[in-house]
Design an enzyme around this catalytic site. Structure first.
Site, mmCIF file in Angstrom:
data_model
loop_
_atom_site.group_PDB
_atom_site.id
_atom_site.type_symbol
_atom_site.label_atom_id
_atom_site.label_comp_id
_atom_site.label_asym_id
_atom_site.label_seq_id
_atom_site.Cartn_x
_atom_site.Cartn_y
_atom_site.Cartn_z
ATOM 1 N N GLY A 198 0.784 -1.235 0.000
ATOM 2 C CA GLY A 198 0.000 0.000 0.000
ATOM 3 C C GLY A 198 0.810 1.276 0.000
ATOM 4 O O GLY A 198 1.944 1.309 -0.457
ATOM 5 N N SER A 199 0.201 2.318 0.533
ATOM 6 C CA SER A 199 0.705 3.685 0.422
ATOM 7 C C SER A 199 2.094 3.865 1.009
ATOM 8 O O SER A 199 2.440 3.276 2.040
ATOM 9 C CB SER A 199 -0.263 4.626 1.124
ATOM 10 O OG SER A 199 0.318 5.897 1.291
ATOM 11 N N THR A 200 2.870 4.744 0.363
ATOM 12 C CA THR A 200 4.206 5.092 0.873
ATOM 13 C C THR A 200 4.118 6.003 2.095
ATOM 14 O O THR A 200 5.139 6.406 2.632
ATOM 15 C CB THR A 200 5.030 5.807 -0.218
ATOM 16 O OG1 THR A 200 4.247 6.870 -0.756
ATOM 17 C CG2 THR A 200 5.414 4.857 -1.320
#
Lengths: 402, 138
Positions: free
Chosen positions: B63-65
Site C-alpha cells: 500500500g501507500s508510501t
C-alpha cells in the site's frame, strides 16, 4: 552500504542536525535494501498531506526545518489535503486546514517549489530521459519508470525528505537493470477501451502481477498519455507495481520480447470478463451518489477540455456535487482559457493542489461517492466509512445531472 | 523451552512482548488506527486485533508510501508495537523506527527473518534483541 568520507561526516553530524537525520535514514534503508552506495538524483518528489502524515509527520518535517534543512535538488510536493485557495468554500473544518497550513509553511522553509501535485511529470517537475529520481507518489513512479525512461524507486515518506535534503538515494530496486526486466505479460483484448477500461486494466495488472514487473501489449495506438497515467495509477493501487512496459509507448519497447529480454513468461489476457471482475470489486453500491469525483490522479488541461465538452448544456441536479481535482497549473490555464467557467457553468467545481483520496470527504459530509478512479475507489473504500461507486465518465455525468 | 534464532537487524534496540502474527501483506496506512492501535484494514487477517506493545510479525508491507508516517503517529500516541519482525524488508517500519528515535526517544527494533511468519504464532512470548541480532521464543 558504503558511505564516502563526506557522507560519513554528515552521519556524524558535521553538516548539521537535519542532514544527520537524513543520512541516518539513507544509511538504514540502504543497508536494509542491500544497496551498495548512494547515488545522486536530479529531482525529488515528497509527500505532504495532513490526512496521512498526521501530527507526527508535521513534527518530522519541522524537525528537519529546525535542524537547518534545505532541499538540495529540485523538489516538488504531492497534493495537500485541502485546496489552499478555496478550502473554506468546500466546507473543510478550520482545525484540519490549520494542520495542513503548518505543512505548507514547513515545506516553504525547506525550499519546496510551491507546486502541490501528483502529476508533476505533466506540470512543474518534468525530468529528462535517463535521469535518476527519488519520487514518492506511486502513480508518478510508474509514469517516470514506464513512460519517461527515468529510474526511481517508490520512495516511502521520511526517506523522501532524506533524499530531497541530500540529493542522494540508495542504489537498489528499480535503479538496477536486472529488476526492470518484465517477468509477466498482459494482453489487452478489449477493443476500443473506455476511460474506465484503462483504469480497470491497470488495477487488474496490479492484482495479478505479484512481485513481477509486467509488460502490457495490444494497447490501441490512439491511447493517450493521460489514459496511461490513469492505468499506471490503478496498477500501483492494485499491487506493488513500479513500472509497466507499455509495448509501443515505453521508450525502446517495441515488443513483448524486448521487455522480457527474450525470456518466455506467463501471458495473461485482459478481456471483458477481467474488466467486470475489477468493476465488481470496486463497486460497493447502487445508491445515489452525493459526490461525483473526477481526477485521482489530477486531471490535465486536455482532460479538462474533454470534460467541459461533455458537460456542455447540462446542469447538476439538486443534492448532487461534482468535484474535479487538478493541478494549480492546469487550474490557472483553465481559468485563463474559459475552460473552468465552462465546467463550472454546470454546477461542477474545479479544485487544485489537492486530491480526493487525501481530502476530508467524510468531514465534508459525503456518504456515497462515484468515480472512475480505481485509486480513489480503493483508498476510500478501505477506510470503511464512505461507500463507493466505480463507473465510466458518461455514467458519472448522467448520475450528477439527471 | 526457549528457542533462539539469529536474524538480520534493520534498526532499534531491545524489546519483549507477545507475538501478533499476520500471514498477509500488512500496512499501517489506513490499516491501523493510530489513536488506539486497532487493525482496521478489511483485508488483514489481524482485523480487530490491537498492535500496541506486541511483537508484530508479517511477511511484507503493502500500500501507500505514507505507511511510515502512520507508523510514526502510532508511536507518538503510545500505541505502537514493541517490535516488528518481517520476512521481506518493509521500508516503512525501518524509517518509522529511525525517525521515532529522534522525535520521541523510542527505539523499536525492526528485524528481518524469512521464517518469522511460519516459526512464530500469535501469543508466543518473544524477546527481540537488535544488539545481538537474536529473537528468543518461549
Amino acid at each position: 552500504m558504503q558511505l564516502n568520507r563526506q557522507q560519513e561526516g554528515a552521519l556524524r553530524g558535521e553538516e548539521g542536525e537535519a542532514r544527520q537525520l537524513a543520512m541516518e535514514i539513507l544509511a538504514k534503508v540502504g543497508d536494509a535494501m542491500e544497496a551498495d552506495s548512494l547515488v545522486p538524483i536530479s529531482s525529488a518528489h515528497v509527500l505532504a498531506h495532513y490526512s496521512s502524515l498526521h501530527e507526527a509527520g508535521i513534527e518530522m518535517l519541522e524537525k528537519f526545518r529546525d535542524g537547518g534543512g534545505r532541499f538540495a535538488v529540485k523538489t516538488s510536493v504531492d497534493p495537500a489535503s485541502i485546496d489552499p485557495q478555496n478550502w473554506k468554500s468546500f466546507g473543510v473544518p478550520e482545525e484540519f486546514a490549520g494542520k495542513q497550513f503548518r505543512l505548507f509553511r514547513a515545506y516553504e522553509a525547506l525550499g519546496g517549489t510551491g507546486c502541490w501535485t501528483c502529476v508533476q511529470y505533466q506540470t512543474c517537475n518534468i525530468p529528462n530521459g535517463g535521469e535518476i529520481l527519488a519520487w514518492a507518489e506511486s502513480n508518478a513512479v510508474v509514469y517516470a519508470n514506464s513512460l519517461l525512461g527515468c529510474r526511481t524507486n517508490k520512495i516511502t515518506s521520511g526517506l523522501d525528505l532524506a533524499c530531497a535534503l541530500t540529493g542522494l538515494t540508495p542504489r537498489y530496486g528499480m535503479l538496477l537493470d536486472e529488476n526492470r526486466v518484465a517477468r509477466v505479460a498482459f494482453r489487452l483484448s478489449v477493443r476500443d477501451p473506455s476511460d474506465l477500461d484503462y483504469r480497470s486494466a491497470g488495477f487488474y495488472i496490479g492484482r495479478h502481477c505479484g512481485s513481477r514487473v509486467p509488460v502490457l501489449s495490444d494497447l490501441p495506438k490512439s491511447s493517450t498519455f493521460d489514459s496511461l497515467k490513469h492505468l499506471g495509477s490503478a496498477a500501483a493501487t492494485g499491487g506493488p507495481v513500479n513500472m509497466i512496459h507499455f509495448v509501443g509507448f515505453t521508450p525502446g519497447c517495441d515488443s513483448v520480447a524486448k521487455a522480457t529480454g527474450g525470456e518466455k513468461v506467463e501471458v495473461i489476457e485482459i478481456g471483458r470478463k477481467e474488466m467486470e471482475e475489477v468493476e465488481g470489486e470496486l463497486n460497493q453500491t447502487d445508491e445515489k451518489a452525493d459526490l461525483v469525483a473526477l481526477g485521482v490522479p489530477q486531471l490535465s488541461l486536455d482532460e479538462l477540455k474533454v470534460l467541459a465538452g461533455a458537460l456542455a448544456g447540462r446542469k447538476l441536479r439538486r443534492g448532487s456535487s461534482m468535484y474535479v481535482y487538478t493541478s494549480k497549473q492546469a487550474y490557472d490555464e483553465a481559468t485563463g482559457s474559459g475552460i473552468r467557467s465552462a465546467i463550472e457553468a454546470s454546477g461542477a467545481r474545479l479544485t487544485h493542489s489537492t486530491d480526493g483520496e487525501i481530502s476530508p470527504l467524510k468531514e465534508m459530509g459525503f456518504r456515497t461517492v462515484m468515480t472512475n478512479s480505481a485509486k480513489l475507489a480503493e483508498t476510500i473504500m478501505s477506510e470503511g466509512e464512505i461507500r463507493m461507486r466505480y463507473a465510466p465518465l458518461k455514467d458519472m455525468i448522467a448520475e450528477a445531472t439527471s | 523451552m526457549t528457542e533462539s534464532y539469529s536474524v538480520r537487524v534493520m534498526t532499534g534496540r531491545k524489546a519483549r512482548g507477545l507475538a501478533l502474527v499476520s500471514k498477509k501483506a500488512f500496512t499501517f496506512a489506513h490499516g491501523v488506527d493510530p489513536r488506539n492501535g486497532n487493525v482496521t484494514d478489511l483485508h488483514s487477517d489481524l482485523l480487530g486485533k490491537n498492535v500496541k506493545g506486541s511483537v508484530l510479525v508479517y511477511p511484507y508491507g503493502k500500500g501507500s508510501t505514507t505507511a511510515s508516517a502512520w507508523f510514526l503517529e502510532t508511536v507518538r500516541l503510545g500505541n505502537a508495537p514493541a517490535a516488528v519482525v518481517t520476512s521481506s524488508v518493509d521500508p516503512a517500519a525501518v524509517i518509522g523506527s529511525v525517525v521515532a528515535k529522534v522525535l520521541y526517544g523510542v527505539e523499536i527494533p525492526v528485524m528481518l527473518w524469512s521464517d518469522a511468519p511460519s516459526r512464530m504464532r500469535s501469543g508466543d512470548a518473544v524477546e527481540v534483541d537488535a544488539g545481538t541480532g537474536t529473537i528468543r521464543l518461549r
